[in-house]
Design a protein around this motif. Structure first.
Motif: not given
Length: 233
Positions: A129-138
């Motif tokens: 597939n073409i895409g990403f699962l991205r994790v963001w942290q604050g």
């Protein structure tokens, strides 16, 4: 204390913003570390469909339950490709990479959205597939998961039609949003989705994009696997 939503994304140069619109769904950010992900096995994901939600005006949105992808590894621990405040299962063949950008990098602005900063990028291309699962942290704050998601979506000037729900991520209380992002270069809007949880080390947002809505829908089982298997690290 409520964290103030970042505004640096609005100052990204026009040329870079245009490039980002194309590359964000299909390519990793440049300047990232090259940590190797866990070994995973091949498995085709099951079909997926959007879950029901509630629009910002309170309107319910229809949908069906999302399938869960086959597990191919676990991410978030100290020995994994991305050390995070949470751990969760990876879909088979998806490849994670930690995001480590220098503050003066030309792409640094793109790694911040709302009150969170990108920490990990999981590439779906090895799985087809073409895409990403991205994790963001604050940083730690008193913002609840839905407030974090609203700031995240509001910081994307092309986002719209947001539908928020209260969900569970593993055993943790979480908020989830499905929304659209309009691409001027592609001339169309596409679906995106994210969920957020609170941790002692600050909020975590897990976001799924995709080159287009068809790719996004095909990758939803990986998003659902991450959400259902999530635990505090």
């Amino acid at each position: 204390m409520t964290m103030t939503r970042g505004t640096r994304r609005g100052r990204v140069p026009t040329g870079l913003a245009a490039l980002a619109a194309v590359t964000a769904a299909a390519m990793p950010l440049a300047g990232c570390s090259s940590s190797a992900g866990p070994a995973v096995s091949s498995s085709a994901p099951a079909k997926a469909a959007e879950k029901p939600g509630t629009d910002e005006d309170g309107t319910k949105t229809a949908g069906t339950e999302t399938a869960v992808a086959a597990k191919g590894g676990r991410l978030g621990g100290a020995s994994s490709a991305c050390e995070l405040p949470v751990t969760f299962d990876l879909a088979a063949q998806w490849k994670p990479k930690a995001i480590e950008l220098e503050p003066d990098s030309v792409l640094a602005d793109l790694a911040e959205q709302g009150t969170v900063r990108m920490a990990c990028e999981i590439d779906a291309k090895p799985a087809g597939n073409i895409g990403f699962l991205r994790v963001w942290q604050g940083k730690p704050s008193e913002d609840d998961p839905q407030a974090v998601l609203k700031a995240f979506v509001a910081d994307d000037p092309n986002a719209g039609k947001a539908a928020y729900t209260q969900v569970k991520a593993g055993a943790l209380a979480a908020a989830e949003v499905g929304y659209t992002v309009h691409s001027e270069l592609m001339g169309e809007s596409k679906s995106e989705r994210a969920f957020a949880v609170s941790t002692p080390d600050g909020p975590v947002v897990v976001h799924l994009g995709g080159m287009d809505t068809e790719e996004h829908t095909a990758m939803l089982p990986a998003f659902e696997l991450a959400k259902r298997s999530l635990k505090l690290a």
